[in-house]
Write an enzyme that holds these catalytic residues in place. Structure first.
Site, PDB file in Angstrom:
ATOM      1  N   TYR A   1     -36.987   0.088 -39.189  1.00  0.00           N
ATOM      2  CA  TYR A   1     -36.964  -0.612 -37.892  1.00  0.00           C
ATOM      3  C   TYR A   1     -38.397  -0.870 -37.418  1.00  0.00           C
ATOM      4  O   TYR A   1     -38.760  -2.001 -37.070  1.00  0.00           O
ATOM      5  CB  TYR A   1     -36.180   0.189 -36.840  1.00  0.00           C
TER       6      TYR A   1
ATOM      7  N   GLY B   1     -41.239  -0.743 -24.763  1.00  0.00           N
ATOM      8  CA  GLY B   1     -40.915   0.632 -25.128  1.00  0.00           C
ATOM      9  C   GLY B   1     -39.465   0.905 -24.780  1.00  0.00           C
ATOM     10  O   GLY B   1     -38.577   0.111 -25.130  1.00  0.00           O
TER      11      GLY B   1
HETATM   12  P1  NDP Z   1     -28.739  -5.583 -27.602  1.00  0.00           P
HETATM   13  O1  NDP Z   1     -28.061  -4.885 -28.736  1.00  0.00           O
HETATM   14  O2  NDP Z   1     -28.242  -5.375 -26.219  1.00  0.00           O
HETATM   15  O3  NDP Z   1     -28.769  -7.163 -27.893  1.00  0.00           O
HETATM   16  C1  NDP Z   1     -29.083  -7.656 -29.166  1.00  0.00           C
HETATM   17  C2  NDP Z   1     -28.714  -9.132 -29.231  1.00  0.00           C
HETATM   18  O4  NDP Z   1     -29.040  -9.622 -30.543  1.00  0.00           O
HETATM   19  C3  NDP Z   1     -27.242  -9.386 -28.991  1.00  0.00           C
HETATM   20  O5  NDP Z   1     -27.108 -10.501 -28.146  1.00  0.00           O
HETATM   21  C4  NDP Z   1     -26.711  -9.708 -30.377  1.00  0.00           C
HETATM   22  O6  NDP Z   1     -25.663 -10.648 -30.249  1.00  0.00           O
HETATM   23  C5  NDP Z   1     -27.937 -10.370 -31.016  1.00  0.00           C
HETATM   24  N1  NDP Z   1     -27.899 -10.344 -32.469  1.00  0.00           N
HETATM   25  C6  NDP Z   1     -27.905  -9.272 -33.288  1.00  0.00           C
HETATM   26  N2  NDP Z   1     -27.817  -9.662 -34.566  1.00  0.00           N
HETATM   27  C7  NDP Z   1     -27.763 -11.023 -34.558  1.00  0.00           C
HETATM   28  C8  NDP Z   1     -27.654 -12.016 -35.565  1.00  0.00           C
HETATM   29  N3  NDP Z   1     -27.578 -11.694 -36.866  1.00  0.00           N
HETATM   30  N4  NDP Z   1     -27.626 -13.319 -35.200  1.00  0.00           N
HETATM   31  C9  NDP Z   1     -27.687 -13.654 -33.902  1.00  0.00           C
HETATM   32  N5  NDP Z   1     -27.781 -12.771 -32.892  1.00  0.00           N
HETATM   33  C10 NDP Z   1     -27.808 -11.471 -33.227  1.00  0.00           C
HETATM   34  O7  NDP Z   1     -30.279  -5.165 -27.727  1.00  0.00           O
HETATM   35  P2  NDP Z   1     -31.532  -5.358 -26.741  1.00  0.00           P
HETATM   36  O8  NDP Z   1     -31.279  -6.457 -25.789  1.00  0.00           O
HETATM   37  O9  NDP Z   1     -31.933  -4.027 -26.235  1.00  0.00           O
HETATM   38  O10 NDP Z   1     -32.635  -5.785 -27.805  1.00  0.00           O
HETATM   39  C11 NDP Z   1     -33.091  -7.121 -27.933  1.00  0.00           C
HETATM   40  C12 NDP Z   1     -34.337  -7.119 -28.800  1.00  0.00           C
HETATM   41  O11 NDP Z   1     -35.308  -6.256 -28.225  1.00  0.00           O
HETATM   42  C13 NDP Z   1     -34.143  -6.620 -30.228  1.00  0.00           C
HETATM   43  O12 NDP Z   1     -34.940  -7.414 -31.083  1.00  0.00           O
HETATM   44  C14 NDP Z   1     -34.641  -5.188 -30.187  1.00  0.00           C
HETATM   45  O13 NDP Z   1     -35.099  -4.749 -31.426  1.00  0.00           O
HETATM   46  C15 NDP Z   1     -35.772  -5.324 -29.185  1.00  0.00           C
HETATM   47  N6  NDP Z   1     -36.185  -4.118 -28.470  1.00  0.00           N
HETATM   48  C16 NDP Z   1     -35.283  -3.363 -27.781  1.00  0.00           C
HETATM   49  C17 NDP Z   1     -35.728  -2.259 -27.059  1.00  0.00           C
HETATM   50  C18 NDP Z   1     -34.812  -1.367 -26.300  1.00  0.00           C
HETATM   51  O14 NDP Z   1     -35.210  -0.227 -26.005  1.00  0.00           O
HETATM   52  N7  NDP Z   1     -33.614  -1.793 -25.937  1.00  0.00           N
HETATM   53  C19 NDP Z   1     -37.160  -1.928 -26.991  1.00  0.00           C
HETATM   54  C20 NDP Z   1     -38.005  -2.792 -27.761  1.00  0.00           C
HETATM   55  C21 NDP Z   1     -37.530  -3.864 -28.441  1.00  0.00           C
HETATM   56  P3  NDP Z   1     -24.356 -10.724 -31.173  1.00  0.00           P
HETATM   57  O15 NDP Z   1     -23.967  -9.309 -31.517  1.00  0.00           O
HETATM   58  O16 NDP Z   1     -23.367 -11.437 -30.273  1.00  0.00           O
HETATM   59  O17 NDP Z   1     -24.776 -11.545 -32.331  1.00  0.00           O
HETATM   60  C1  8X3 Z   2     -36.942  -0.004 -29.365  1.00  0.00           C
HETATM   61  C2  8X3 Z   2     -37.867   1.058 -28.921  1.00  0.00           C
HETATM   62  O1  8X3 Z   2     -38.703   3.405 -29.401  1.00  0.00           O
HETATM   63  O2  8X3 Z   2     -36.314   3.003 -29.625  1.00  0.00           O
HETATM   64  O3  8X3 Z   2     -37.629  -0.960 -30.101  1.00  0.00           O
HETATM   65  O4  8X3 Z   2     -37.843   2.178 -31.269  1.00  0.00           O
HETATM   66  S1  8X3 Z   2     -37.657   2.462 -29.875  1.00  0.00           S
END
Ligand code: NDP
Ligand code: 8X3
Length: 249
Positions: A148, A179
């Site tokens: 990841y 974060g």
């Molecule tokens: P969620 O799981 O709430 O949302 C993820 C979104 O990505 C969903 O809308 C899902 O939609 C979509 N998705 C996943 N796989 C696919 C695919 N193959 N094609 C199209 N859409 C896809 O996560 P977050 O909102 O928390 O995370 C969003 C981004 O932020 C990610 O890239 C994550 O790595 C990053 N992030 C998150 C953090 C956190 O702490 N939450 C911190 C730092 C970064 P569906 O399933 O309908 O396709």
């Molecule tokens: C999501 C933040 O710290 O869970 O990207 O990897 S962490």
């Protein structure tokens, strides 16, 4: 009226980012695999949301869908590559290869597919902002972060290399690196639907919210045209750094 394309708009950050730009009067191409939440968004903002059911891992589906968007959505001003996921937290020697492949397919290859489809139009128009959602996990290693974190390091470096290629084009790219962010499906997805384990990640904290991230994304996109934000890293106050690990006998 600005046009924004947001991947992963069915939940979490993507949904909040779409809502933030819609509140500003923009039109939004909202992409995800689940269509229903995108249709609900479209119903709430009649005529300003194009729901696009799309799996970003499928390169030909991405190219086809983006070649076919209606003319009034075709000139994309802001691309937010947000779709992504973490799967599992096992140490590398025990982790699932299938989960590793899925993270690479979504977080790296999916992001590249969408970017490659959208960039030529931006460059031809001489303007555009690409905002890639990285993570602090791409900067700081942690146990179980293995692939990841590596995918998010890819997002960081791909973004900077985009800026190297795009110099003078009027198109700019940012890697936003959040974060701890609560209130999304992220940890539930990571832990295979185990809501109790997911909730423990945020217990006793005040994490960032999806709306905090949406505000930051909106800020990046609304900087004057001569400003490039290469990287924007955000953490909640309850999160900071810890040192290296030392194994003692
Ligand atoms: P969620 O799981 O709430 O949302 C993820 C979104 O990505 C969903 O809308 C899902 O939609 C979509 N998705 C996943 N796989 C696919 C695919 N193959 N094609 C199209 N859409 C896809 O996560 P977050 O909102 O928390 O995370 C969003 C981004 O932020 C990610 O890239 C994550 O790595 C990053 N992030 C998150 C953090 C956190 O702490 N939450 C911190 C730092 C970064 P569906 O399933 O309908 O396709
Ligand atoms: C999501 C933040 O710290 O869970 O990207 O990897 S962490």
């Amino acid at each position: 009226m600005k046009t924004i394309l947001v991947t992963g708009a069915s939940a979490g950050f993507g949904h909040a980012i779409a809502a933030r730009f819609l509140a500003d009067g923009a039109r939004v191409i909202a992409c995800a695999r689940r269509l229903e939440p995108l249709q609900e968004l479209a119903q709430r903002h009649a005529g300003r949301v194009l729901p696009l059911q799309l799996d970003v891992t499928d390169s030909s589906a991405v190219a086809g869908a983006l070649a076919d968007v209606p003319a009034d959505y075709a000139a994309i001003d802001v691309l937010v590559n947000n779709a992504g996921l973490a799967l599992g937290m096992a140490p590398a020697q025990e982790a699932s290869l299938d989960e590793w492949d899925r993270m690479i397919a979504t977080n790296c290859k999916g992001l590249v597919h969408v970017t490659r489809a959208v960039l030529p139009g931006m460059v031809a128009r001489g303007s555009g902002t690409v905002i890639n959602v990285g993570s602090v996990a791409g900067e700081f290693p942690y146990p179980g972060g293995n692939v990841y974190g590596a995918t998010k390091a890819f997002v960081h470096q791909f973004t900077q290399n985009l800026n190297a290629d795009l110099i003078g084009s009027g198109v700019r790219a940012t890697c936003i690196e959040p974060g701890l962010v609560g209130g999304t499906e992220f940890s539930k997805v990571r832990f295979g639907g185990d809501g109790e384990r997911a909730a423990k990640v945020y217990a006793g904290t005040q994490p960032l919210s999806a709306e905090d991230i949406a505000d930051a994304v909106h800020w990046i996109a609304t900087r004057p045209a001569h400003v490039t934000v290469n990287v924007l890293q955000l953490m909640p106050n309850c999160q900071s750094f810890s040192g290296t690990a030392i194994k003692r006998n």
